[in-house]
Each structure stands twice: as C-alpha cells, then as structure tokens.
Design an enzyme around this catalytic site. Sequence first.
Site, PDB file in Angstrom:
ATOM      1  N   GLU A   1       2.580   1.745  11.258  1.00 47.82           N
ATOM      2  CA  GLU A   1       1.613   0.740  11.101  1.00 47.82           C
ATOM      3  C   GLU A   1       0.820   0.039  12.192  1.00 47.82           C
ATOM      4  OE1 GLU A   1       1.294  -0.344   7.642  1.00 47.82           O
ATOM      5  OE2 GLU A   1       2.438   1.214   7.109  1.00 47.82           O
TER       6      GLU A   1
ATOM      7  N   GLY B   1       0.888  -1.239  -0.012  1.00 50.27           N
ATOM      8  CA  GLY B   1      -0.055  -0.097  -0.153  1.00 50.27           C
ATOM      9  C   GLY B   1       0.958   1.473  -0.005  1.00 50.27           C
TER      10      GLY B   1
END
Length: 219
Positions: free
Chosen positions: A124, A50
């Site tokens: 993350e 991503g």
Amino acid sequence: MYGPDPVLQNLSYPPLLDQPVQLTRAELLASLETTMARHRGGAVWLFAYGSLIWRPECPTVETRRARIHGYHRGLYLWSQIHRGTPETPGLVLGLDRGGSCAGFAYRLPEQQLEEHLFALWQREMPDAAYQPKWLNCQLERGAKVQALGFVLKRNISCYAGALPDHVLRQVFDSASGRYGSTRDYVEKTARTLRAHAMPDRKLEEALVRCCRQGALDFS
C-alpha cells in the site's frame, strides 16, 4: 444555472505526472513504526475499501462489514505501475475527506503481526501516496473500533481528484499495468461490494457511463 466545470472539462489524458519515488525498506519500516506507536492497544483492525476487499494481504481472524465516517471512496489516485504505465496511467481507489465509506474491517492475528503489517506496507505504501491513519470504524451490529486505513494525500502529483467522464472513458479503455487493467480493478471492487449488500452506487454509475463496451448491468 450551473454548467460543467470548465477546468475539469478541459483536462486531457494522459496527464503529466512526476515519476513516483519508491520508499526504501528503512523508510517503510519507519512509517510502520510511527503508525503503530499511535495505536491505542488491543486488537489491530484493518479497514478495507478497495482491492483489499477481494485480495487481502494479511491473514485475518475476524471479518466484519463496517463503515467509516469522514472519508469517502473514489478513483482519485493515478497509478503508473499497478493499474497503468507512465505512458497510459491508470486509476486506483483512495479515501478522500468528506462523507462516509462502507467496506470490511479485518481483525489481524497477533502471531507474526509485524511481518504481516510490513507486507501490507510494501503493497500500500511503495511511494507514500497514502497516509496511514487510525480511523473511527463502526462495525456491523454496533461495535466501534479504531481501524488502520490508508488515506490519500492531496499534495502529490499523482492525486487525481474527481475526473470528468471523458477522461474516465479513456482510462477504462486503455490503462493496464502490472496487476491488470483499471477497469477490471474497478469492476471487481463494485461486484464484491454489491455481493455483500453494500453497493457503491457512484462507482457503479461511473462504470455504466464510461465503459464503451460490455458495461456491467448493476440494476
């Protein structure tokens, strides 16, 4: 004859979500330590699917196109901070079980590795929506490595799963957060993947179908 899933068609936006609980520094360090304890040794590789593709968190000493099997990429995670707000949640990509996913594998430098990994965890894993795992990763030109990847948890309220087009349209129209809009995030990812000859056609098709104005032409 099968028609549209009535449950999906009846989904409304915005969804009712729990407030995300931020992990403490100690919890982030514990997660990082547990993950690294499962590493088999040798070089540390990171799989990017991503925003890490076009905005890497860590310096790298080698970058390779790569593919993992057993997981696929999808807009399956609600974002109440980075790409949306609690009032108008956005969506971000995650790895969910099944299929395969093309992306990049980054080999991380040995110098200051712990420092770089902790910065990655802060980015993350702020609210533990992902599960860090070592994934079987096929590098371009045949080599296989174990690569660190962040896989979605399904048992959390911010797991969105596959959403119908009418919800995606509303998200693309309105959701924006600390780092910009969901639409911008998805377009950057789709453009970068196509520029490196590994287009995600499902992502591109969702943009074309669900962006009301100025949809990108991926033909």
